[in-house]
Design a protein around this motif. Sequence first.
Motif, mmCIF file in Angstrom:
data_model
loop_
_atom_site.group_PDB
_atom_site.id
_atom_site.type_symbol
_atom_site.label_atom_id
_atom_site.label_comp_id
_atom_site.label_asym_id
_atom_site.label_seq_id
_atom_site.Cartn_x
_atom_site.Cartn_y
_atom_site.Cartn_z
ATOM 1 N N GLY A 102 0.816 -1.199 0.000
ATOM 2 C CA GLY A 102 0.000 0.000 0.000
ATOM 3 C C GLY A 102 0.854 1.255 0.000
ATOM 4 O O GLY A 102 2.059 1.212 0.260
ATOM 5 N N LEU A 103 0.208 2.368 -0.280
ATOM 6 C CA LEU A 103 0.875 3.671 -0.299
ATOM 7 C C LEU A 103 0.047 4.652 0.503
ATOM 8 O O LEU A 103 -1.184 4.682 0.380
ATOM 9 C CB LEU A 103 1.013 4.177 -1.744
ATOM 10 N N ARG A 104 0.723 5.465 1.310
ATOM 11 C CA ARG A 104 0.006 6.532 2.006
ATOM 12 C C ARG A 104 0.896 7.752 2.140
ATOM 13 O O ARG A 104 2.120 7.653 2.242
ATOM 14 C CB ARG A 104 -0.492 6.085 3.377
ATOM 15 N N SER A 105 0.245 8.922 2.108
ATOM 16 C CA SER A 105 0.934 10.199 2.263
ATOM 17 C C SER A 105 0.425 10.864 3.537
ATOM 18 O O SER A 105 -0.788 10.949 3.751
ATOM 19 C CB SER A 105 0.667 11.093 1.052
ATOM 20 N N LEU A 106 1.344 11.348 4.366
ATOM 21 C CA LEU A 106 0.947 11.980 5.620
ATOM 22 C C LEU A 106 0.227 13.301 5.377
ATOM 23 O O LEU A 106 -0.698 13.662 6.111
ATOM 24 C CB LEU A 106 2.183 12.208 6.496
ATOM 25 N N ALA A 107 0.626 14.039 4.340
ATOM 26 C CA ALA A 107 0.024 15.345 4.065
ATOM 27 C C ALA A 107 -1.247 15.239 3.229
ATOM 28 O O ALA A 107 -2.056 16.164 3.208
ATOM 29 C CB ALA A 107 1.028 16.249 3.352
ATOM 30 N N GLU A 108 -1.404 14.126 2.526
ATOM 31 C CA GLU A 108 -2.580 13.916 1.667
ATOM 32 C C GLU A 108 -3.258 12.609 2.046
ATOM 33 O O GLU A 108 -3.052 11.579 1.386
ATOM 34 C CB GLU A 108 -2.174 13.900 0.191
ATOM 35 N N PRO A 109 -4.051 12.606 3.107
ATOM 36 C CA PRO A 109 -4.680 11.367 3.586
ATOM 37 C C PRO A 109 -5.600 10.711 2.564
ATOM 38 O O PRO A 109 -5.880 9.512 2.661
ATOM 39 C CB PRO A 109 -5.454 11.820 4.829
ATOM 40 N N TRP A 110 -6.070 11.475 1.571
ATOM 41 C CA TRP A 110 -6.926 10.888 0.531
ATOM 42 C C TRP A 110 -6.154 9.928 -0.369
ATOM 43 O O TRP A 110 -6.753 9.132 -1.098
ATOM 44 C CB TRP A 110 -7.545 11.990 -0.320
ATOM 45 N N ALA A 111 -4.803 10.004 -0.316
ATOM 46 C CA ALA A 111 -3.973 9.153 -1.175
ATOM 47 C C ALA A 111 -3.508 7.903 -0.438
ATOM 48 O O ALA A 111 -2.384 7.452 -0.622
ATOM 49 C CB ALA A 111 -2.781 9.932 -1.695
ATOM 50 N N ASP A 112 -4.356 7.342 0.396
ATOM 51 C CA ASP A 112 -4.023 6.144 1.168
ATOM 52 C C ASP A 112 -4.628 4.927 0.477
ATOM 53 O O ASP A 112 -5.831 4.670 0.586
ATOM 54 C CB ASP A 112 -4.566 6.280 2.593
ATOM 55 N N THR A 113 -3.788 4.175 -0.255
ATOM 56 C CA THR A 113 -4.316 3.043 -1.010
ATOM 57 C C THR A 113 -4.581 1.821 -0.141
ATOM 58 O O THR A 113 -4.988 0.782 -0.658
ATOM 59 C CB THR A 113 -3.363 2.641 -2.157
ATOM 60 N N THR A 114 -4.348 1.953 1.168
ATOM 61 C CA THR A 114 -4.728 0.855 2.063
ATOM 62 C C THR A 114 -6.209 0.944 2.408
ATOM 63 O O THR A 114 -6.738 0.075 3.092
ATOM 64 C CB THR A 114 -3.891 0.880 3.363
ATOM 65 N N THR A 115 -6.882 2.004 1.951
ATOM 66 C CA THR A 115 -8.314 2.170 2.191
ATOM 67 C C THR A 115 -9.060 2.164 0.853
ATOM 68 O O THR A 115 -8.513 2.557 -0.177
ATOM 69 C CB THR A 115 -8.610 3.497 2.900
#
Length: 204
Positions: A102-115
């Motif tokens: 998965g991928l996630r960005s701390l500043a862009e929570p919408w870009a969390d591919t674990t969800t």
Amino acid sequence: MKTPNDPGTIDLMTGRLLLGYARVSTDAQELAGQRDELHAAGCTRIYAEKITGTQRNRPELARLLDHLRPGDVVTVTRLDRLARSTRDLLDIAERIQEAGAGLRSLAEPWADTTTPAGRMVLTMFAGLAEFERTLIIDRTRTGREAAKAKGVKFGPRPTLSADQAAHARRLIDQEGHTVKEVADLLGVHRSTLYRALEKKETTQ
């Protein structure tokens, strides 16, 4: 006790390996801030490098992607630390997904591919990027067709003009210079000079 070669921290709630990626563009910038944020987010294995985002060759990012295992999560402080463009981001996200990670960005929570929501957003981005690419291709094709209709010719321009080719022929035939000498004088490769001379002979 954690050893220097320990690959990372496992999230005890999910069993996922938390990996961080940090990047700055110049030597004058520091990685400490990104490292601190990633550590605070649970990442203890961080791949970091000082290299401009416009360069394709990013060794630490390549290492991270090569070592991903199913269930791992790649974390960045911001998406622009990871990718050069939307297309680049989508390509990297696809590689991460193919690894089962998965991928996630701390500043862009919408870009969390674990969800599910994060995966949906990136899928929409992929569709928009493809749509934009299609528009660019269509505009380019339309522009070329309009230019051709006006008599514009496409293709590489000859490196040497007809006058230069004629001058080169005189230097070779009348003054005894070698092809290499004339090519050096005109600042072109010998193969370019040969093509120009052959073209002049066929048009005479």
